[in-house]
Design a protein around this motif. Structure first.
Motif, short mmCIF file in Angstrom:
data_model
loop_
_atom_site.label_atom_id
_atom_site.label_comp_id
_atom_site.label_asym_id
_atom_site.label_seq_id
_atom_site.Cartn_x
_atom_site.Cartn_y
_atom_site.Cartn_z
N GLY A 24 31.97 40.83 59.18
CA GLY A 24 32.97 41.27 58.22
C GLY A 24 33.63 40.17 57.41
N PRO A 25 34.18 39.12 58.06
CA PRO A 25 34.90 38.11 57.27
C PRO A 25 34.03 37.43 56.21
N VAL A 26 32.78 37.17 56.54
CA VAL A 26 31.88 36.52 55.57
C VAL A 26 31.64 37.46 54.38
N ASN A 27 31.30 38.71 54.68
CA ASN A 27 31.02 39.67 53.61
C ASN A 27 32.26 40.04 52.83
N ALA A 28 33.40 40.14 53.50
CA ALA A 28 34.65 40.46 52.81
C ALA A 28 35.02 39.36 51.83
N ARG A 29 34.84 38.12 52.24
CA ARG A 29 35.17 37.01 51.36
C ARG A 29 34.24 36.99 50.15
N GLN A 30 32.96 37.25 50.39
CA GLN A 30 31.99 37.31 49.31
C GLN A 30 32.40 38.36 48.28
N LEU A 31 32.76 39.54 48.76
CA LEU A 31 33.18 40.62 47.88
C LEU A 31 34.44 40.25 47.13
N ASN A 32 35.39 39.62 47.80
CA ASN A 32 36.63 39.21 47.16
C ASN A 32 36.37 38.19 46.05
N GLN A 33 35.49 37.22 46.31
CA GLN A 33 35.17 36.22 45.29
C GLN A 33 34.55 36.89 44.06
N GLU A 34 33.65 37.84 44.29
CA GLU A 34 33.00 38.53 43.17
C GLU A 34 34.02 39.35 42.37
N ARG A 35 34.96 39.98 43.05
CA ARG A 35 36.01 40.73 42.36
C ARG A 35 36.89 39.81 41.53
N ARG A 36 37.19 38.63 42.06
CA ARG A 36 38.00 37.67 41.30
C ARG A 36 37.28 37.20 40.04
N ILE A 37 35.98 37.00 40.15
CA ILE A 37 35.20 36.59 38.98
C ILE A 37 35.22 37.70 37.93
N ASP A 38 34.99 38.95 38.36
CA ASP A 38 35.01 40.08 37.43
C ASP A 38 36.38 40.23 36.78
N ALA A 39 37.44 40.07 37.56
CA ALA A 39 38.79 40.18 37.01
C ALA A 39 39.06 39.07 36.00
N GLY A 40 38.58 37.87 36.29
CA GLY A 40 38.75 36.74 35.37
C GLY A 40 38.02 36.97 34.06
N LYS A 41 36.86 37.57 34.13
CA LYS A 41 36.10 37.87 32.92
C LYS A 41 36.80 38.96 32.11
N ARG A 42 37.27 40.02 32.80
CA ARG A 42 37.97 41.10 32.10
C ARG A 42 39.26 40.62 31.44
N SER A 43 39.98 39.74 32.11
CA SER A 43 41.26 39.28 31.57
C SER A 43 41.09 38.23 30.48
N GLY A 44 39.90 37.67 30.37
CA GLY A 44 39.67 36.66 29.36
C GLY A 44 39.88 35.25 29.89
N LYS A 45 40.19 35.09 31.16
CA LYS A 45 40.39 33.76 31.72
C LYS A 45 39.07 33.04 31.96
N LEU A 46 37.98 33.81 32.02
CA LEU A 46 36.65 33.23 32.18
C LEU A 46 35.78 33.63 30.99
N ILE A 61 24.92 31.59 47.69
CA ILE A 61 25.56 31.61 49.01
C ILE A 61 25.06 32.80 49.81
N LYS A 62 24.94 33.96 49.15
CA LYS A 62 24.44 35.16 49.83
C LYS A 62 22.99 34.98 50.29
N ARG A 63 22.17 34.37 49.46
CA ARG A 63 20.77 34.11 49.85
C ARG A 63 20.71 33.17 51.06
N GLU A 64 21.57 32.15 51.04
CA GLU A 64 21.61 31.22 52.17
C GLU A 64 22.05 31.94 53.44
N GLU A 65 23.06 32.81 53.32
CA GLU A 65 23.52 33.59 54.47
C GLU A 65 22.40 34.48 55.00
N ASP A 66 21.67 35.13 54.10
CA ASP A 66 20.57 36.00 54.50
C ASP A 66 19.48 35.21 55.24
#
Length: 112
Positions: A24-46, A61-66
């Motif tokens: 859980g912690p590994v996958n939850a962090r991965q999901l959180n990072q992806e959400r932050r990237i999407d939010a940054g793109k939507r807000s115009g910060k990225l 990172i996900k491929r390495e984890e797999d």
């Protein structure tokens, strides 16, 4: 009889929850990072290019984890978790740095 079946059912649910929370912690962090990237793109910060690079980093990172999970029968060892955690920390710093730089993308938020 009913009590035994109920007990076995609860035990199965508990064991299933333990197995899911182990990764859980590994996958939850991965999901959180992806959400932050999407939010940054939507807000115009990225910019589009920054978001694409950061998403590519998350995919690596996900491929390495797999690969690590495949090597160890579907589980991560303590060392694997440390390596993934270090890579996610590095990715976290990259996300923060890119969101705080002076480059800006289109703001896709709809206000009003």
């Amino acid at each position: 009889m009913k009590k035994t079946i109920l007990t076995l059912g609860l035990a199965a649910l508990t064991l299933g929850g333990v197995a899911a929370s182990a990764e859980g912690p590994v996958n939850a962090r991965q999901l959180n990072q992806e959400r932050r990237i999407d939010a940054g793109k939507r807000s115009g910060k990225l910019t589009h290019a920054e978001a694409a690079r950061l998403k590519s980093q998350q995919a690596a990172i996900k491929r390495e984890e797999d690969r690590m999970r495949a090597r160890h029968g579907g589980k991560l060892t303590a060392q694997d978790k440390r390596i993934i955690h270090a890579r996610q920390e590095q990715a976290n710093r990259a996300i923060l740095q890119q969101k705080q730089d002076s480059q800006r993308g289109r703001n896709h938020l709809k206000i009003g």
